[in-house]
Design an enzyme around this catalytic site. Structure first.
Site, mmCIF file in Angstrom:
data_model
loop_
_atom_site.group_PDB
_atom_site.id
_atom_site.type_symbol
_atom_site.label_atom_id
_atom_site.label_comp_id
_atom_site.label_asym_id
_atom_site.label_seq_id
_atom_site.Cartn_x
_atom_site.Cartn_y
_atom_site.Cartn_z
ATOM 1 N N THR A 78 -22.243 94.195 82.428
ATOM 2 C CA THR A 78 -21.210 93.353 81.562
ATOM 3 C C THR A 78 -20.486 94.164 80.564
ATOM 4 O O THR A 78 -20.996 95.766 80.574
ATOM 5 C CB THR A 78 -22.151 92.505 80.418
ATOM 6 O OG1 THR A 78 -23.183 93.252 79.875
ATOM 7 C CG2 THR A 78 -22.819 91.253 81.341
ATOM 8 N N ASP A 148 -26.369 98.691 74.746
ATOM 9 C CA ASP A 148 -27.378 98.212 75.333
ATOM 10 C C ASP A 148 -26.966 96.559 76.129
ATOM 11 O O ASP A 148 -27.736 96.592 77.106
ATOM 12 C CB ASP A 148 -28.655 98.078 74.569
ATOM 13 C CG ASP A 148 -29.319 99.345 74.018
ATOM 14 O OD1 ASP A 148 -28.980 100.158 74.788
ATOM 15 O OD2 ASP A 148 -29.809 99.225 72.961
ATOM 16 N N CYS A 149 -26.139 95.764 75.621
ATOM 17 C CA CYS A 149 -26.053 94.503 76.250
ATOM 18 C C CYS A 149 -24.722 94.789 76.867
ATOM 19 O O CYS A 149 -24.435 93.769 77.561
ATOM 20 C CB CYS A 149 -26.087 93.639 75.217
ATOM 21 S SG CYS A 149 -24.840 93.845 73.580
ATOM 22 N N TYR A 150 -23.976 95.576 76.697
ATOM 23 C CA TYR A 150 -22.768 95.862 77.446
ATOM 24 C C TYR A 150 -22.326 97.200 77.797
ATOM 25 O O TYR A 150 -22.071 98.077 77.429
ATOM 26 C CB TYR A 150 -21.360 95.346 76.586
ATOM 27 C CG TYR A 150 -21.372 94.008 76.084
ATOM 28 C CD1 TYR A 150 -21.182 92.813 76.870
ATOM 29 C CD2 TYR A 150 -21.517 93.737 74.883
ATOM 30 C CE1 TYR A 150 -21.213 91.678 76.593
ATOM 31 C CE2 TYR A 150 -21.649 92.418 74.144
ATOM 32 C CZ TYR A 150 -21.378 91.408 75.164
ATOM 33 O OH TYR A 150 -21.389 90.164 74.705
#
Length: 406
Positions: A78, A148-150
């Site tokens: 992502t 961390d999430c992308y």
């Protein structure tokens, strides 16, 4: 039936619900703003209000305050877009992870023509929007910082409008209610958003559909407001707020129509249901890129006041002559006279005793086609009226007051 409203007693009174019921039943009487001029002249506003249910309007012109919100979909891994380009045109990405906004006047980066002639851009955001609506592939480029999430930092792919999960045409300021007649009184040529203006007042440009233009048919915003359903870019759109630079306090004539730039509309609609016939990227010499937008608004004839408004003719709509060679850019408010749209359409006006040729930046033929198309949609029961949930700020105007002095 009569109704007391805004200090007036109307002999004719209709509601949106009644008109929509007539549309659904195929009984509504719908005419264009051009046709309404003759009806009001021949029958008067009261009889016109009894006879006509809806008047359709239209305009097709360059509307710089236009753009597109879009979602370009996630990658794997992502990504959270920080910088976004479409066909080398920068989009604003300070939204959510894969949301962006591209403006019609944003030019392509590093256009070689601009390196030689400042202000010369062959391609920009308006062209991106036209290409997408036309079904063409465009190059999407995304850069990002990792989180961390992308975790992804790059995206590079060709996409079409069908590939985008979401695309919304969202224009902060469209459908200007009247605009200047532009001339150039300096001794040099000037390049403006009103087109190329020759020195020493050798041409005059204007930009309005006149008697068929939406806001000129509802000068005090009695029916156009938040939630009004409209023709936009060949599809269905909505008025979502008053537009930026909305100025209801602009001076007005005896018929309530402003004689200087006044009201504007913020509009939006589903880009995936629009047509390249009504969204055209343009490049203005020496100024830059923009987007020509087709826009049409149905005006419900609720009473004879609205019949009177929609019966306004080009002979009754006036605008001011403004010098773009010096005055406009330096904030100087000088008056070089007023002209009617009938005079402008005659292809020649007089400025300071000199005959000057005129030219429109808006297309009257396309404005008329929009009004006719909207008329057909309503007659066929494909389009109903949207009653506003709220109205624009309006002018403190009375027909009993004289025209304001400037």
């Amino acid at each position: 039936m009569s109704e007391q409203k805004q200090g007036k007693t109307f002999q004719v009174n209709k509601t949106y619900a009644e008109i929509n019921a007539r549309i659904k039943a195929g009984e509504a009487v719908v005419v264009t703003a051009d046709e309404m001029v003759d009806i009001v002249r021949q029958e008067g506003p009261v009889e016109a209000a009894r006879r006509v249910d809806v008047v359709t309007t239209g305009t097709f012109s360059v509307m710089c305050s236009s753009g597109m919100f879009f979602n370009f979909g996630q990658s794997n891994p992502t990504i959270k877009g920080q910088k976004v380009w479409v066909n080398k045109v920068a989009a604003y990405a300070g939204l959510a992870a894969v949301d962006a906004y591209i403006g019609a006047t944003e030019p392509t980066e590093n256009d070689p023509l601009n390196q030689v002639y400042p202000g010369e851009f062959r391609y920009g955001g308006g062209h991106v929007i036209e290409d997408l609506v036309a079904g063409k592939k465009v190059l999407l480029e995304v850069k990002a910082y990792p989180t961390d999430c992308y975790a992804n930092t790059k995206m590079h792919k060709e996409v079409t409008l069908a590939d985008l999960p979401y695309a919304l045409l969202c224009n902060p300021r469209n459908g200007y209610q009247n605009y200047n007649c532009a001339v150039n009184l300096s001794d040099r040529i000037v390049y403006t958003y009103m087109g190329t203006l020759k020195p020493n007042c050798r041409n005059a440009n204007y930009c309005s559909a006149g008697q068929i233009s939406p806001l000129l048919n509802d000068p005090l915003y009695r029916t156009i407001g938040i939630g009004t359903r409209i023709f936009l870019g060949g599809g269905v759109g909505y008025v979502t707020f008053q537009g930026t630079q909305h100025n209801p306090a602009a001076p007005r004539g005896e018929n309530g129509v402003p004689i200087r730039p006044a009201g504007t509309m913020m509009v939006q609609g589903d880009l995936k249901k629009m047509s390249p016939e009504w969204l055209r990227g343009v490049s203005l010499q020496g100024y830059g890129c923009s987007l020509a937008v087709g826009l049409g608004v149905p005006i419900p004839i609720l009473n004879e006041e609205m019949a009177q408004f929609t019966g306004v003719s080009d002979e009754e709509i006036f605008t001011h002559i403004v010098d773009y060679g010096y005055d406009y850019t330096n904030g100087v408010a000088r008056n070089y006279g007023k002209v009617s749209y009938a005079q402008l359409r005659s292809e020649e006006i007089e400025v300071a005793g000199k005959k000057v040729p005129t030219a429109p930046l808006s297309s009257l033929s396309k404005a008329r086609k929009i009004a006719e198309t909207l008329k057909e949609w309503i007659q066929q029961g494909k389009f109903h009226l949207g009653e506003p949930v709220d109205y624009f700020p309006s002018a403190d105007f009375s027909f009993d007051k004289p025209e304001p002095q400037e």
